[in-house]
Design an enzyme around this catalytic site. Structure first.
Site, short mmCIF file in Angstrom:
data_model
loop_
_atom_site.label_atom_id
_atom_site.label_comp_id
_atom_site.label_asym_id
_atom_site.label_seq_id
_atom_site.Cartn_x
_atom_site.Cartn_y
_atom_site.Cartn_z
N ALA A 153 17.35 27.97 19.04
CA ALA A 153 16.59 28.97 19.81
C ALA A 153 16.64 30.29 19.05
O ALA A 153 17.60 30.57 18.33
CB ALA A 153 17.22 29.14 21.19
N LYS A 154 15.58 31.08 19.22
CA LYS A 154 15.51 32.36 18.51
C LYS A 154 16.01 33.44 19.46
O LYS A 154 15.24 34.07 20.19
CB LYS A 154 14.05 32.59 18.07
CG LYS A 154 13.92 33.47 16.86
CD LYS A 154 12.54 33.31 16.24
CE LYS A 154 12.21 34.46 15.30
NZ LYS A 154 13.11 34.63 14.17
N ILE A 155 17.32 33.61 19.45
CA ILE A 155 18.00 34.50 20.40
C ILE A 155 18.45 35.76 19.66
O ILE A 155 19.04 35.67 18.57
CB ILE A 155 19.23 33.77 21.02
CG1 ILE A 155 18.78 32.48 21.72
CG2 ILE A 155 19.99 34.69 21.97
CD1 ILE A 155 17.70 32.66 22.77
#
Ligand code: PMP
Length: 297
Positions: A153-155
């Site tokens: 995920a692009k967190i």
């Protein structure tokens, strides 16, 4: 650079002046890095301005939000429409687009919020990492452990790791870092995926400890369509001493060549590698000049 007095940004359903899009210093996201984002590009094509793989990017944004329990009120289609409108309102064609889903309410708690805010900005941005071939350094910093955070995920918070590794490499005289995973295998760059070439074939880290880049997928498809074998496998940094070429991929970076990794300098200039062929094919694809009927926007 990112905005001027006339720039409009999307904020929670409205297009507002960039300097009026403000956020509380008590916002939960600011304190805990608890936000999800995307990096997308639009290109000028013969058919007009086109956002490259908007669906894939906004699906990944939904996936990122779900992975950390962050609500996202808009569908992929709505987000895509908002983005096209944003580009139009700002008169942008070749743009870098930054959607951010964040918890903007004052909240020092560490529980997922019931609501979120959505911000989308766009600006003209040259090739991140530049056009020159890069000198990489295997970083002493590992990518975050996928058993601790959803690494696919692009967190926002994951990027503390990226900033630390990239700054360390630059402070040591290199252009960019190459990070290993928790098992000591080569994972990816701080904001890009990594490929190396050997005997006319490509090798890249498999899913599991990397952000599965949309550019990475596109480049794999382009390579396979050209009959080039791509191995998605774990490999050690020592194997890179046998590499004949390498490159990084990412929406912001596109396809950028690597000239050396640590002490290992590639004898073959990047122009003579598979990476250069794929960089040209990628550029043709995103600008709508590709001849391949399979790969479209
Ligand atoms: N890995 C990391 C850590 C990144 O930040 C990025 C940039 N989003 C990538 C890989 C490449 O992903 P994409 O091709 O989807 O931009």
């Amino acid at each position: 650079m990112y905005f001027n007095n006339n720039t409009l940004v999307f904020l929670d359903g409205n297009y507002v002046k960039a300097d009026q899009a403000v956020c509380s210093v008590y916002a939960q996201s600011l304190h805990y890095g608890y936000a999800a984002f995307e990096g997308i590009r639009s290109y000028s094509t013969p058919a007009g301005t086109r956002i490259f793989k908007a669906k894939e990017h906004y699906e990944r944004l939904h996936y990122s939000c779900r992975s950390v329990g962050l609500p996202l009120a808009y569908s992929v289609e709505e987000l895509t429409d908002f983005t096209y409108q944003l580009l139009e309102q700002n008169n942008l064609t070749e743009a870098y687009i930054r959607p951010l889903v964040y918890a903007g309410e004052p909240n020092m708690g560490i529980k997922a919020p019931a609501t979120s805010n959505v911000f989308i900005a766009a600006w003209e941005w040259g090739k991140y990492l530049g056009n020159q071939c890069l000198r990489l350094m295997v970083s002493p910093y590992e990518r975050p452990n996928p058993r601790a955070v959803p690494i696919e995920a692009k967190i926002a918070g994951h990027y503390a790791n990226s900033i630390i590794a990239s700054s360390d490499a630059k402070n040591k005289g290199y252009d960019e870092a190459l990070l290993l995973d928790m098992n000591g295998f080569v994972a990816e760059g701080p904001g890009s995926n990594f490929f190396y070439e050997k005997n006319g074939e490509l090798h890249t880290a498999p899913a599991g400890s990397i952000l599965k880049g949309i550019t990475r997928n596109t480049v794999i498809e382009l390579a396979q369509a050209s009959g080039i074998k791509v191995h998605e496998r774990f490999f050690t940094p020592e194997e890179l001493n046998e590499a004949e070429g390498a490159f990084l991929t990412g929406t912001a970076a596109e396809v950028v060549g690597v000239s050396s990794i640590g002490e290992h300098v590639f004898r073959n200039p990047f122009e003579n590698t598979i990476g250069a062929v794929l960089a040209a094919k990628y550029s043709a694809l995103v600008t709508g000049r590709a001849t391949s009927p399979v790969l479209t926007h």
